[in-house]
Write an enzyme that holds these catalytic residues in place. Structure first.
Site, PDB file in Angstrom:
ATOM      1  N   TYR A 171       0.655  -1.246   0.170  1.00  0.00           N
ATOM      2  CA  TYR A 171      -0.024  -0.014   0.009  1.00  0.00           C
ATOM      3  C   TYR A 171       0.782   1.238   0.094  1.00  0.00           C
ATOM      4  CZ  TYR A 171       0.947   0.720   5.065  1.00  0.00           C
ATOM      5  OH  TYR A 171       1.520   1.160   6.339  1.00  0.00           O
ATOM      6  N   ARG A 226       8.105   4.150  -4.612  1.00  0.00           N
ATOM      7  CA  ARG A 226       8.021   3.313  -3.632  1.00  0.00           C
ATOM      8  C   ARG A 226       6.977   2.083  -3.719  1.00  0.00           C
ATOM      9  NH1 ARG A 226       7.310   5.380   2.539  1.00  0.00           N
ATOM     10  NH2 ARG A 226       5.421   5.444   1.584  1.00  0.00           N
ATOM     11  N   ARG A 276      -6.627 -20.742  -2.360  1.00  0.00           N
ATOM     12  CA  ARG A 276      -5.719 -20.740  -1.159  1.00  0.00           C
ATOM     13  C   ARG A 276      -4.340 -21.644  -1.140  1.00  0.00           C
ATOM     14  NH1 ARG A 276      -4.104 -21.911   3.900  1.00  0.00           N
ATOM     15  NH2 ARG A 276      -3.335 -20.251   5.013  1.00  0.00           N
ATOM     16  N   LYS A 321       6.668  -1.872   1.628  1.00  0.00           N
ATOM     17  CA  LYS A 321       5.495  -1.582   2.513  1.00  0.00           C
ATOM     18  C   LYS A 321       4.306  -2.299   2.447  1.00  0.00           C
ATOM     19  CE  LYS A 321       3.223   2.941   3.115  1.00  0.00           C
ATOM     20  NZ  LYS A 321       3.211   3.017   4.368  1.00  0.00           N
ATOM     21  N   GLU A 335      11.842   2.374  14.308  1.00  0.00           N
ATOM     22  CA  GLU A 335      11.083   3.198  13.883  1.00  0.00           C
ATOM     23  C   GLU A 335       9.806   3.563  14.480  1.00  0.00           C
ATOM     24  OE1 GLU A 335       9.944   2.731   9.829  1.00  0.00           O
ATOM     25  OE2 GLU A 335      10.036   0.723  10.087  1.00  0.00           O
TER      26      GLU A 335
HETATM   27  N1  PMP Z   1       7.577   3.789   9.035  1.00  0.00           N
HETATM   28  C1  PMP Z   1       6.474   2.856   8.994  1.00  0.00           C
HETATM   29  C2  PMP Z   1       6.643   1.568   9.540  1.00  0.00           C
HETATM   30  C3  PMP Z   1       5.427   3.396   8.380  1.00  0.00           C
HETATM   31  O1  PMP Z   1       4.403   2.553   8.469  1.00  0.00           O
HETATM   32  C4  PMP Z   1       5.356   4.641   7.900  1.00  0.00           C
HETATM   33  C5  PMP Z   1       4.041   5.289   7.265  1.00  0.00           C
HETATM   34  N2  PMP Z   1       3.507   4.359   6.262  1.00  0.00           N
HETATM   35  C6  PMP Z   1       6.624   5.214   7.925  1.00  0.00           C
HETATM   36  C7  PMP Z   1       7.767   4.975   8.451  1.00  0.00           C
HETATM   37  C8  PMP Z   1       6.545   6.959   7.245  1.00  0.00           C
HETATM   38  O2  PMP Z   1       6.547   6.755   5.940  1.00  0.00           O
HETATM   39  P1  PMP Z   1       5.940   8.038   4.822  1.00  0.00           P
HETATM   40  O3  PMP Z   1       6.815   9.379   5.326  1.00  0.00           O
HETATM   41  O4  PMP Z   1       6.260   7.668   3.718  1.00  0.00           O
HETATM   42  O5  PMP Z   1       4.430   8.230   5.341  1.00  0.00           O
END
Ligand code: PMP
Length: 297
Positions: free
Chosen positions: A32, A51, A99, A146, A178
């Site tokens: 996503y 991305r 599945r 992502k 993070e």
């Molecule tokens: N780290 C994680 C784990 C995230 O889910 C996100 C947001 N999706 C971010 C960092 C920040 O990414 P962005 O600045 O592209 O929203």
């Protein structure tokens, strides 16, 4: 009722249906993007598209979408839902199949998107700041992709919210990875901005990249390296960045105030710098100033 996008069409959300055999539903075999919309325009759309394409490539999705399709979906939702400020969420799954852990070639991806109105420029926590709890990072080994496999982040954030914290910074062996949906930054006592370097253990935030650029333009030194929870607690400032918030100041980590326990000056100038760059009128090609060479000709 809001309009959503599903597989080529805009429709009322109640009309949007996907198969129970969609691999996004069964395996979170799905990626996503969330893009900010400010003044009715997508922000850093090209970077979100890059991305998305990378996530597709890493998972071996067959039919990554084109940039004009990606852009068109955003425009459709902005216009269809009269969106002035908020986000567009776009999800793409590998598709529908019986599945099976093994996936086979030839699946048509499912593409779904919706929009949501939000206050980004005037985010309520941008002035008050947020309280962070550190928590073990429970995620898989490819956090650079992502994917919609967000159970670890969802469990972690819910637990810390229930204990009165705004968000968690996920850690491994005392190192900060993070936030649950944001990148983590600290400012040391020399005024140097530190954020973790890119690797498979964090997501390459689009806002992280923009903030690093803006910080450098504003004259700050930025170090991309890992930092510990102790370093963060002893930092002069801490903040986190994401699409839907831009940047939010972290005023407390595990109950200890960061700096004076207020939003810091470095954070304030970065957030303002980001907003200024966003709202600065863009030079459109036919109004481009003449170059020196053109003036001489
Ligand atoms: N780290 C994680 C784990 C995230 O889910 C996100 C947001 N999706 C971010 C960092 C920040 O990414 P962005 O600045 O592209 O929203």
């Amino acid at each position: 009722m809001a309009l959503v996008y599903l597989n080529g069409e805009l429709m009322d959300e109640a009309q949007a249906k996907i198969s129970v055999f969609d691999r996004g539903f069964l395996f979170a075999d799905s990626i996503y993007e969330v893009t900010a919309i400010i003044n009715g325009r997508p922000v850093y759309l090209d970077d979100h598209f890059k991305r998305l394409t990378r996530s597709c490539q890493e998972l071996g999705f067959e039919a990554p979408m084109t940039q004009s399709e990606f852009s068109g979906i955003h425009q459709g939702l902005i216009m269809g839902n009269d969106l002035h400020e908020g986000v567009v969420y776009l999800q793409m799954t590998r598709g529908v199949a019986e599945r099976n852990f093994t996936y086979f070639e030839g699946l048509a991806p499912t593409v779904f998107a919706f929009s949501k109105a939000m206050d980004i420029l005037d985010h309520p926590k941008a002035r008050s700041g947020i309280k962070i709890k550190t928590a073990p990072d429970l995620r898989w080994a490819r956090c650079d992709i992502k994917t919609t496999q967000l159970t670890a982040q969802s469990m972690t954030k819910t637990t810390v919210n229930r204990n009165g914290f705004d968000d968690a910074w996920m850690t491994k062996d005392g190192w900060v990875m993070e936030g649950t949906s944001n990148n983590a930054f600290i400012v040391d006592d020399r005024g140097v901005i530190i954020t973790r370097d890119l690797s498979s253990v964090i997501l390459a935030g689009v806002t992280r990249m923009a903030v690093i650029d803006i910080a450098k333009t504003l004259g700050f030194t930025v170090e991309e390296r890992a930092f510990t929870v102790t370093e963060a607690q002893n930092a002069r400032e801490a903040f986190c960045t994401s699409t839907s918030t831009i940047a939010l100041p972290v005023i407390e980590i595990d109950g200890e105030p960061v700096g004076r326990g207020n939003p810091g000056d470095v954070y304030k100038s970065i957030r303002q710098g980001f907003i200024d760059a966003l709202l600065r009128p863009k030079v459109v090609p036919n109004q481009m100033p003449l170059s020196l060479k053109q003036m001489r000709e």
